[in-house]
Design a protein around this motif. Structure first.
Motif, PDB file in Angstrom:
ATOM      1  N   LYS A   1      13.543-104.236  66.111  1.00  0.00           N
ATOM      2  CA  LYS A   1      12.454-104.498  65.185  1.00  0.00           C
ATOM      3  C   LYS A   1      11.810-103.164  64.816  1.00  0.00           C
ATOM      4  O   LYS A   1      11.478-102.379  65.691  1.00  0.00           O
ATOM      5  N   HIS A   2      11.635-102.928  63.516  1.00  0.00           N
ATOM      6  CA  HIS A   2      11.033-101.678  63.061  1.00  0.00           C
ATOM      7  C   HIS A   2      10.118-101.980  61.879  1.00  0.00           C
ATOM      8  O   HIS A   2      10.574-102.256  60.770  1.00  0.00           O
ATOM      9  N   LYS A   3       8.844-101.962  62.137  1.00  0.00           N
ATOM     10  CA  LYS A   3       7.847-102.403  61.161  1.00  0.00           C
ATOM     11  C   LYS A   3       7.855-101.582  59.888  1.00  0.00           C
ATOM     12  O   LYS A   3       7.672-102.117  58.792  1.00  0.00           O
ATOM     13  N   ASN A   4       8.024-100.283  59.999  1.00  0.00           N
ATOM     14  CA  ASN A   4       7.949 -99.403  58.828  1.00  0.00           C
ATOM     15  C   ASN A   4       9.296 -98.742  58.551  1.00  0.00           C
ATOM     16  O   ASN A   4       9.380 -97.546  58.276  1.00  0.00           O
ATOM     17  N   HIS A   5      10.356 -99.521  58.590  1.00  0.00           N
ATOM     18  CA  HIS A   5      11.700 -98.966  58.399  1.00  0.00           C
ATOM     19  C   HIS A   5      11.883 -98.485  56.957  1.00  0.00           C
ATOM     20  O   HIS A   5      11.332 -99.052  56.010  1.00  0.00           O
ATOM     21  N   VAL A   6      12.667 -97.424  56.809  1.00  0.00           N
ATOM     22  CA  VAL A   6      13.032 -96.892  55.497  1.00  0.00           C
ATOM     23  C   VAL A   6      14.557 -96.825  55.434  1.00  0.00           C
ATOM     24  O   VAL A   6      15.200 -96.334  56.360  1.00  0.00           O
ATOM     25  N   SER A   7      15.133 -97.355  54.362  1.00  0.00           N
ATOM     26  CA  SER A   7      16.582 -97.367  54.212  1.00  0.00           C
ATOM     27  C   SER A   7      17.149 -95.952  54.257  1.00  0.00           C
ATOM     28  O   SER A   7      16.688 -95.060  53.536  1.00  0.00           O
ATOM     29  N   THR A   8      18.167 -95.750  55.105  1.00  0.00           N
ATOM     30  CA  THR A   8      18.782 -94.421  55.191  1.00  0.00           C
ATOM     31  C   THR A   8      19.708 -94.164  54.013  1.00  0.00           C
ATOM     32  O   THR A   8      20.108 -93.024  53.788  1.00  0.00           O
ATOM     33  N   LEU A   9      20.054 -95.207  53.261  1.00  0.00           N
ATOM     34  CA  LEU A   9      20.932 -95.032  52.106  1.00  0.00           C
ATOM     35  C   LEU A   9      20.136 -94.828  50.822  1.00  0.00           C
ATOM     36  O   LEU A   9      20.406 -93.920  50.037  1.00  0.00           O
ATOM     37  N   TYR A  10      19.101 -95.666  50.610  1.00  0.00           N
ATOM     38  CA  TYR A  10      18.320 -95.607  49.377  1.00  0.00           C
ATOM     39  C   TYR A  10      16.970 -94.921  49.554  1.00  0.00           C
ATOM     40  O   TYR A  10      16.271 -94.673  48.570  1.00  0.00           O
ATOM     41  N   HIS A  11      16.574 -94.657  50.819  1.00  0.00           N
ATOM     42  CA  HIS A  11      15.303 -93.991  51.109  1.00  0.00           C
ATOM     43  C   HIS A  11      14.121 -94.767  50.521  1.00  0.00           C
ATOM     44  O   HIS A  11      13.175 -94.193  50.000  1.00  0.00           O
ATOM     45  N   GLN A  12      14.209 -96.087  50.623  1.00  0.00           N
ATOM     46  CA  GLN A  12      13.157 -96.967  50.144  1.00  0.00           C
ATOM     47  C   GLN A  12      12.651 -97.829  51.302  1.00  0.00           C
ATOM     48  O   GLN A  12      13.389 -98.096  52.259  1.00  0.00           O
ATOM     49  N   PRO A  13      11.404 -98.280  51.241  1.00  0.00           N
ATOM     50  CA  PRO A  13      10.824 -99.024  52.368  1.00  0.00           C
ATOM     51  C   PRO A  13      11.463-100.395  52.568  1.00  0.00           C
ATOM     52  O   PRO A  13      11.806-101.089  51.606  1.00  0.00           O
ATOM     53  N   MET A  14      11.612-100.780  53.828  1.00  0.00           N
ATOM     54  CA  MET A  14      12.079-102.109  54.233  1.00  0.00           C
ATOM     55  C   MET A  14      11.061-102.651  55.237  1.00  0.00           C
ATOM     56  O   MET A  14      11.297-102.645  56.439  1.00  0.00           O
ATOM     57  N   PRO A  15       9.894-103.089  54.771  1.00  0.00           N
ATOM     58  CA  PRO A  15       8.810-103.480  55.695  1.00  0.00           C
ATOM     59  C   PRO A  15       9.199-104.631  56.617  1.00  0.00           C
ATOM     60  O   PRO A  15       9.896-105.552  56.206  1.00  0.00           O
ATOM     61  N   TYR A  16       8.712-104.561  57.847  1.00  0.00           N
ATOM     62  CA  TYR A  16       8.898-105.610  58.843  1.00  0.00           C
ATOM     63  C   TYR A  16      10.381-105.927  59.075  1.00  0.00           C
ATOM     64  O   TYR A  16      10.780-107.094  59.137  1.00  0.00           O
ATOM     65  N   SER A  17      11.197-104.888  59.207  1.00  0.00           N
ATOM     66  CA  SER A  17      12.632-105.086  59.427  1.00  0.00           C
ATOM     67  C   SER A  17      12.903-105.630  60.825  1.00  0.00           C
ATOM     68  O   SER A  17      12.373-105.116  61.821  1.00  0.00           O
ATOM     69  N   GLN A  18      13.744-106.661  60.875  1.00  0.00           N
ATOM     70  CA  GLN A  18      14.207-107.229  62.137  1.00  0.00           C
ATOM     71  C   GLN A  18      15.734-107.356  62.035  1.00  0.00           C
ATOM     72  O   GLN A  18      16.242-108.273  61.387  1.00  0.00           O
ATOM     73  N   PHE A  19      16.437-106.414  62.663  1.00  0.00           N
ATOM     74  CA  PHE A  19      17.888-106.319  62.524  1.00  0.00           C
ATOM     75  C   PHE A  19      18.583-107.309  63.441  1.00  0.00           C
ATOM     76  O   PHE A  19      18.240-107.448  64.614  1.00  0.00           O
ATOM     77  N   PHE A  20      19.603-107.985  62.872  1.00  0.00           N
ATOM     78  CA  PHE A  20      20.316-108.991  63.659  1.00  0.00           C
ATOM     79  C   PHE A  20      21.832-108.846  63.602  1.00  0.00           C
ATOM     80  O   PHE A  20      22.552-109.442  64.404  1.00  0.00           O
ATOM     81  N   SER A  21      22.376-108.033  62.674  1.00  0.00           N
ATOM     82  CA  SER A  21      23.826-107.863  62.577  1.00  0.00           C
ATOM     83  C   SER A  21      24.125-106.532  61.899  1.00  0.00           C
ATOM     84  O   SER A  21      24.132-106.436  60.673  1.00  0.00           O
ATOM     85  N   GLY A  22      24.370-105.495  62.711  1.00  0.00           N
ATOM     86  CA  GLY A  22      24.617-104.172  62.123  1.00  0.00           C
ATOM     87  C   GLY A  22      23.441-103.724  61.291  1.00  0.00           C
ATOM     88  O   GLY A  22      22.309-103.639  61.772  1.00  0.00           O
TER      89      GLY A  22
END
Length: 296
Positions: A225-246
């Motif tokens: 879980k990463h609340k203030n995640h930023v896409s490493t590909l597009y460098h855009q915000p992904m708020p409240y990210s909860q990763f479940f598959s890769g």
């Protein structure tokens, strides 16, 4: 706004035709041929507000994230709010209807049969004046714009949500377990969380992966879980990210999720829904994904 070259070109043509050219000159120059698919000629029926551009592509994390433990200071920062109107229900309508600003569409929508059946109308898959009035009344009630009676993807998605509110798992597609399960229904584009038979979150609308980038089905587990995640590909915000598959995760987007183009694999949510889901799910909770997004 992040988008592919083809998608950007399409939006530019739409915006020029629907909101810049006078109605009388709209047919003066031929439009490029549409891409194949039932929704290829549909465009947002209402121009975006200043500061709230249409979202074509999404800031997804295509590659698996680098997992680390965020500091307390980092987690204390809440993602910024979305601008007013970011999540308005804007229907996708035929370009001609958008340009002419019709009050009641004569066009048969891509979800005509489904909408007719939901509204208990004669199911013939053909638009009629009676169909238009009934669809328009539903759109007015649920604040779908423009309310012109066109059976488009936003109207059908809203019907799916309204119909699922009482019991989203009526079809028993999401396995019932004693622990929390985040249910992701790709066919209806809905997600909810249940513990046993009790729904503890949702259902809420979502947007899953497009053709070629489908959200992976089956059992998964929230691993980061990463609340203030930023896409490493597009460098855009992904708020409240909860990763479940890769690189696939639940996360908010700052724009409409009701687009004819899916995500790059993530489950996109409105900001308020993603924030609430953040407080419901914990690392290690299970996620079950099934079905298939229309058009993929």
């Amino acid at each position: 706004m992040i988008c592919t070259r083809i998608a950007c070109r399409g939006v530019a043509v739409v915006m020029a035709a629907a909101f810049v050219l006078p109605v009388g000159t709209a047919a003066a120059e031929p439009l490029p041929p549409p891409a194949p698919g039932p929704e290829a000629e549909l465009v947002p029926g209402v121009a975006p507000r200043p500061g709230a551009p249409w979202v074509v592509d999404t800031p997804d994390q295509v590659l698996p994230p680098t997992v680390y433990t965020p500091s307390a200071a980092e987690d204390a920062v809440e993602p910024r709010d979305a601008v007013a109107g970011a999540y308005d229900l804007v229907e996708h309508v035929p370009l001609g209807d958008a340009v002419a600003r019709v009050t009641c569409s004569k066009q048969t929508g891509p979800y005509q049969r489904q909408v007719e059946r939901w509204l208990k109308l004669k199911v013939d898959g053909k638009q009629s004046a009676a169909d238009c009035r009934a669809i328009r009344a539903f759109q007015v009630k649920h604040r779908i714009k423009p309310a012109i009676g066109f059976a488009g993807p936003v109207t059908w998605a809203t019907m799916q949500l309204v119909g699922a509110r009482k019991n989203p798992n009526a079809a028993k597609k999401c396995p019932v377990r004693s622990y929390r399960v985040a249910c992701v229904d790709l066919s209806r584009q809905l997600t909810w969380v249940q513990k046993g038979k009790k729904v503890v979150y949702g259902p809420v609308p979502m947007r899953s992966g497009r053709a070629g980038y489908r959200t992976r089905t089956g059992w998964h587990k929230i691993f980061w879980k990463h609340k203030n995640h930023v896409s490493t590909l597009y460098h855009q915000p992904m708020p409240y990210s909860q990763f479940f598959s890769g690189g696939q995760a639940f996360h908010a987007v700052y724009g409409t999720i009701f687009t004819t183009v899916g995500s790059m694999g993530c489950v996109n949510l409105r900001l308020g829904d993603a924030r609430k889901l953040w407080g419901v799910l914990k690392t290690g909770d299970r996620v079950y994904v099934w079905g298939r997004r229309p058009g993929t």
